[in-house]
Scaffold this motif. Structure first.
Motif, short mmCIF file in Angstrom:
data_model
loop_
_atom_site.label_atom_id
_atom_site.label_comp_id
_atom_site.label_asym_id
_atom_site.label_seq_id
_atom_site.Cartn_x
_atom_site.Cartn_y
_atom_site.Cartn_z
N THR A 121 0.83 -1.21 0.00
CA THR A 121 0.00 0.00 0.00
C THR A 121 0.87 1.26 0.00
OG1 THR A 121 -0.21 -0.18 2.42
CG2 THR A 121 -2.00 -1.07 1.10
N GLU A 122 1.99 1.21 0.70
CA GLU A 122 2.87 2.38 0.75
C GLU A 122 3.51 2.68 -0.61
OE1 GLU A 122 5.61 1.65 3.92
OE2 GLU A 122 4.21 2.31 5.47
N ILE A 148 -4.04 -11.54 -1.15
CA ILE A 148 -3.85 -10.09 -1.22
C ILE A 148 -5.08 -9.40 -1.82
CG2 ILE A 148 -2.51 -8.23 -2.32
CD1 ILE A 148 -0.10 -10.19 -2.25
N LYS A 149 -5.64 -9.98 -2.88
CA LYS A 149 -6.72 -9.30 -3.61
C LYS A 149 -8.09 -9.44 -2.94
CE LYS A 149 -4.81 -8.53 -8.11
NZ LYS A 149 -5.21 -8.03 -9.43
N THR A 150 -8.20 -10.28 -1.93
CA THR A 150 -9.47 -10.34 -1.21
C THR A 150 -9.73 -9.03 -0.46
OG1 THR A 150 -9.42 -12.75 -1.01
CG2 THR A 150 -10.78 -11.55 0.58
N PRO A 151 -8.78 -8.53 0.35
CA PRO A 151 -9.01 -7.23 0.98
C PRO A 151 -8.65 -6.04 0.09
CG PRO A 151 -6.96 -8.14 1.79
CD PRO A 151 -7.56 -9.18 0.88
N LEU A 152 -7.80 -6.29 -0.93
CA LEU A 152 -7.31 -5.20 -1.80
C LEU A 152 -7.51 -5.61 -3.26
CD1 LEU A 152 -3.98 -4.59 0.15
CD2 LEU A 152 -6.00 -3.13 0.21
N PRO A 153 -8.76 -5.64 -3.74
CA PRO A 153 -9.04 -6.18 -5.08
C PRO A 153 -8.40 -5.42 -6.23
CG PRO A 153 -10.98 -5.12 -4.14
CD PRO A 153 -9.98 -5.23 -3.04
N HIS A 154 -8.03 -4.16 -6.00
CA HIS A 154 -7.45 -3.37 -7.08
C HIS A 154 -5.92 -3.31 -7.02
CE1 HIS A 154 -11.49 -2.24 -8.06
NE2 HIS A 154 -11.69 -1.71 -6.87
N MET A 155 -5.32 -4.13 -6.16
CA MET A 155 -3.86 -4.15 -6.06
C MET A 155 -3.27 -4.76 -7.34
SD MET A 155 -1.17 -3.51 -4.16
CE MET A 155 -1.86 -3.28 -2.51
N PRO A 156 -2.46 -4.01 -8.10
CA PRO A 156 -1.87 -4.55 -9.33
C PRO A 156 -0.63 -5.38 -9.01
CG PRO A 156 -1.32 -2.22 -9.09
CD PRO A 156 -2.14 -2.60 -7.89
N ILE A 157 -0.69 -6.68 -9.28
CA ILE A 157 0.36 -7.60 -8.83
C ILE A 157 1.13 -8.21 -10.00
CG2 ILE A 157 0.84 -9.75 -7.58
CD1 ILE A 157 -1.65 -9.20 -5.92
N LEU A 158 2.44 -8.10 -9.91
CA LEU A 158 3.36 -8.79 -10.81
C LEU A 158 4.10 -9.81 -9.95
CD1 LEU A 158 5.75 -7.08 -13.35
CD2 LEU A 158 6.45 -9.05 -12.03
N ALA A 159 3.98 -11.07 -10.30
CA ALA A 159 4.63 -12.12 -9.51
C ALA A 159 5.84 -12.67 -10.25
CB ALA A 159 3.65 -13.25 -9.21
N SER A 160 6.91 -12.91 -9.51
CA SER A 160 8.13 -13.44 -10.12
C SER A 160 8.74 -14.46 -9.18
CB SER A 160 9.11 -12.29 -10.37
OG SER A 160 10.30 -12.76 -10.93
N GLY A 161 8.94 -15.67 -9.69
CA GLY A 161 9.53 -16.73 -8.88
C GLY A 161 8.54 -17.84 -8.61
#
Length: 210
Positions: A121-122, A148-161
């Motif tokens: 969020t920061e 993460i997206k359950t409480p923050l559905p608009h969080m744009p996530i890039l996953a690596s690994g």
């Protein structure tokens, strides 16, 4: 190209190849294989001493066919040099206010590594375009995204690994916006890379259409 156009292209692709090879000829081979298989976003890691030269070369060779960005960008100076070389997005394993200021100044998407919801969020408040779930994606797997997206559905996530052909569809189902993949898209011949890219493209497109 506007910042939102770059962000949308990354999301539309759903995947980027993470490239760590020093030889520009090999980078060209990787890029050609990715394109043949339907993947047009590449991250060139600044763990390489000539990353800027590679970015410039690929941009000159492929133009708008590829979206080329810089990875492992730890400081503002490196971010600025990457942008001057033609990087269209910046990715890092950490968050740097110096880097986010440079990226926002030049309207370049920035995806810093985050391990907690507080960090996520920061960095969005500071102006990041995506959060890079790193290194936690290795430990938690695809369930991380839905958590993460359950409480923050608009969080744009890039996953690596930890992402492979067997679990990719679950990552997509759980709502990840883009994944970074290394070995499958950078090892082997151009034809092998193209075949893997085609499999990855098919999994993403099929899963998204469900």
């Amino acid at each position: 190209m506007f910042k939102t156009d770059i962000e949308n292209r990354i999301i539309k692709a759903g995947v980027m190849a993470i490239v760590r090879v020093e030889n520009v000829e090999r980078c060209q081979e990787i890029a050609e294989g990715c394109l043949e298989g339907g993947i047009d976003v590449l991250e060139i890691s600044y763990t390489l001493p000539n990353a800027g030269d590679v970015i410039k070369f690929l941009n000159e060779k492929f133009g708008d066919k590829l979206l080329i960005g810089a990875g492992t960008v730890l400081d503002g100076l490196t971010a600025r040099l990457a942008i001057l070389s033609g990087a269209k997005f910046i990715i890092a394993p950490n968050f740097s206010r110096e880097v986010v200021h440079v990226c926002n100044r030049y309207q370049i998407p920035y995806a810093p590594g985050c391990a907690t919801v507080t960090e996520m969020t920061e960095v969005l408040e500071a102006g990041a375009s995506f959060i890079k779930a790193f290194p936690i994606s290795n430990f938690y797997g695809p369930s991380l995204v839905s958590v993460i997206k359950t409480p923050l559905p608009h969080m744009p996530i890039l996953a690596s690994g930890g992402i492979n052909l067997d679990n990719l569809s679950t990552w997509i189902k759980n709502g990840v916006d883009c994944v970074g993949i290394g070995g499958l898209l950078t090892k082997g011949s151009r034809q092998e890379i193209a075949l893997n890219a085609e499999k990855i493209r098919k999994i993403i497109d099929t899963t998204r259409s469900m």
